[in-house]
Enzyme design. Structure first.
Site, short mmCIF file in Angstrom:
data_model
loop_
_atom_site.label_atom_id
_atom_site.label_comp_id
_atom_site.label_asym_id
_atom_site.label_seq_id
_atom_site.Cartn_x
_atom_site.Cartn_y
_atom_site.Cartn_z
N LYS A 115 59.28 36.78 20.31
CA LYS A 115 59.05 38.05 21.00
C LYS A 115 59.62 39.23 20.23
O LYS A 115 59.05 40.31 20.27
CB LYS A 115 59.60 38.01 22.42
CG LYS A 115 58.76 37.14 23.34
CD LYS A 115 59.06 37.41 24.80
CE LYS A 115 58.14 36.59 25.69
NZ LYS A 115 58.52 36.64 27.10
N LYS A 197 46.88 27.33 22.97
CA LYS A 197 46.88 27.31 24.42
C LYS A 197 46.16 28.56 24.96
O LYS A 197 46.24 29.62 24.35
CB LYS A 197 48.36 27.35 24.86
CG LYS A 197 48.61 26.80 26.24
CD LYS A 197 50.11 26.71 26.48
CE LYS A 197 50.43 27.23 27.87
NZ LYS A 197 51.84 27.21 28.19
N LYS A 200 47.51 34.53 28.38
CA LYS A 200 47.18 35.81 29.01
C LYS A 200 47.29 36.95 28.01
O LYS A 200 46.82 38.04 28.26
CB LYS A 200 48.02 36.05 30.26
CG LYS A 200 49.51 35.95 30.11
CD LYS A 200 50.18 36.11 31.47
CE LYS A 200 51.67 35.87 31.36
NZ LYS A 200 52.36 36.03 32.63
#
Ligand code: TRP
Length: 334
Positions: A115, A197, A200
Site C-alpha cells: 500500500k 484475484k 474492487k
C-alpha cells in the site's frame, strides 16, 4: 445472539465497490455461521481513513455496506452488525496495543509495503499501524475465530503475537484468535486475467462484477470474460479462465463442478458465459432489490444501527475496562 457459542469476528471496509468475489468469497458464507457462533461483523470505517475520503460519499457508503450485510441475509437480530466508529473502544484499545507492538514487526507487513508503494504520496502513520487497529477489533470481543482471506492472514498472525505478548505480562486478558477453518468461500478471479484475484480496485472495469452492476452489465462482462482457444469444456488448472467461470456458476447455483461440466459438454464457451451471466443475475438482482427496500426504510435501519452498536459497545467495553485496570490506568471514580 447465542452467548454460549464461540465468538467469530470479521468485517469489511466501506471503500471501493464490492465485487462478486467479496460476496461469494466472504459475505455469502457469513450468513450460516450464526447458528454455530456468536458473530460480530463490523463495517470498518476507521480503517478506511488511511485513504482520503469524500465525507458525504463515505457516510453513504458505510451505511450502504451495513445495508448490504442485511440484504445478503445476515440477520441483525442473530448477529451483531455495526459500524466500527460507533464503538470508541476500538480506537482506545488500538492506542494501548500500539505500545505493545514493534516498529520492526509492522515494517514487515506485506500489505503495508504494497500500500505504501501504491499510495506513495500519502504514506501516513495510520497505514503503518493499520494492523494494530485490526488487532484491537478482534481482541475486544474475545474472539475465538476469524474468517479471513489469504491476504489477511499476516494481520491475524500479528494479532496473535500482540495478544500473547500482552497476556504474558498481565495474565489471560485476551482470547488468542485462530483463523476460521471451515467451509471457505470460493476464490473468484478476475474476468480479464484469471491469474489475479477479482478485486474492487482493478483498473479494468470489465475485470470485476460489482455487486451493484445492473443485469445487462453483468451479462456483458460475463460474455467478455477471457477464456482460451482450446475449445474444450473442462474444469482444470490448464484452463484458468474457464475454471473461474465454472467456479462462479457453481457457487451461484450450488452445483458441483462435475455436474456443471456435464451440463455444458458439447456446447460452446458462449453458451457457458451466457449461463454464468444469468446465474449471477439471479443472485445479485434480488439482493439489490432487498438493499433498496431496506435503505428506503430509514427508521428501521437507524434502529438496527443503534441497537447493534449498543450491543457491540457493551461487549467491547468489558474487555477494555479489564485492559485498563491491568495496565494501571485510573478507573473513573464512581
Ligand atoms: N483488513 C480487513 C480487510 O481489508 C478488514 C478488517 C478490519 C478486518 N478489521 C478486521 C477483518 C477484523 C477481520 C477482522 O479485509
Amino acid at each position: 445472539m447465542n452467548k454460549d457459542h464461540k465468538v467469530l469476528y470479521s468485517g469489511m471496509q466501506a471503500t471501493g465497490n464490492l465485487t462478486l468475489g467479496n460476496y461469494l468469497g466472504a459475505l455469502k458464507n457469513w450468513v450460516s455461521l450464526a447458528d454455530e457462533y456468536e458473530c460480530y461483523y463490523g463495517v470498518m470505517d476507521l480503517h478506511s481513513l488511511t485513504v482520503r475520503q469524500d465525507p458525504a460519499e463515505f457516510r453513504k457508503r458505510a451505511r450502504a455496506l451495513l445495508t448490504l450485510y442485511i440484504a445478503a441475509g445476515i440477520d441483525p437480530e442473530k448477529n451483531c452488525l455495526y459500524l466500527q466508529s460507533s464503538v470508541p473502544a476500538h480506537a482506545e484499545l488500538a492506542w494501548i496495543l500500539d505500545c505493545f507492538t514493534y516498529m520492526g514487526e509492522l515494517s514487515r507487513m506485506t500489505q503495508f509495503k504494497d500500500k505504501s508503494a501504491k499510495h506513495a504520496d500519502n504514506v501516513n502513520a495510520g497505514l503503518f499501524t493499520y494492523p494494530v487497529l485490526m488487532a484491537a477489533d478482534i481482541l475486544l470481543y474475545q474472539t475465538d475465530v476469524v474468517p479471513v482471506g489469504q491476504d489477511q492472514l499476516q494481520h491475524l498472525e500479528i494479532t496473535r503475537d500482540i495478544a500473547q505478548r500482552f497476556n504474558s505480562i498481565y495474565g489471560d486478558v485476551f482470547t488468542i484468535p485462530e483463523p476460521y477453518i471451515g467451509k471457505v468461500g470460493a476464490k473468484i478471479m478476475s474476468l480479464q486475467d484469471p491469474s489475479k484475484k477479482m478485486s474492487k480496485s482493478d483498473e479494468n472495469p470489465n475485470a470485476s462484477i460489482y455487486l451493484m452492476d445492473d443485469p445487462d452489465t453483468i451479462r456483458r462482462k460475463c460474455k467478455r470474460a477471457i477464456t482460451d482457444s482450446e475449445a474444450t469444456i473442462a474444469y482444470r488448472d490448464e484452463q484458468p479462465g474457464l475454471k473461474n467461470l465454472f467456479d462462479i456458476y457453481c457457487t451461484c447455483t450450488g452445483k458441483t463442478s462435475e455436474e456443471a461440466v456435464a451440463e455444458f459438454q458439447g456446447q460452446g464457451y458462449g453458451q457457458l458465459k451466457e449461463a454464468v451471466g444469468e446465474a449471477v443475475v439471479s443472485i445479485l438482482k434480488p439482493m439489490q432489490d432487498r438493499m433498496a427496500e431496506i435503505a428506503a426504510d430509514k427508521s428501521y435501519l437507524d434502529k438496527v444501527i443503534k441497537e447493534n452498536a449498543e450491543r457491540a459497545y457493551y461487549s467491547a467495553n468489558k474487555t477494555l475496562r479489564k485492559v485498563k485496570k491491568k495496565i494501571g490506568l485510573t478507573e473513573m471514580p464512581r
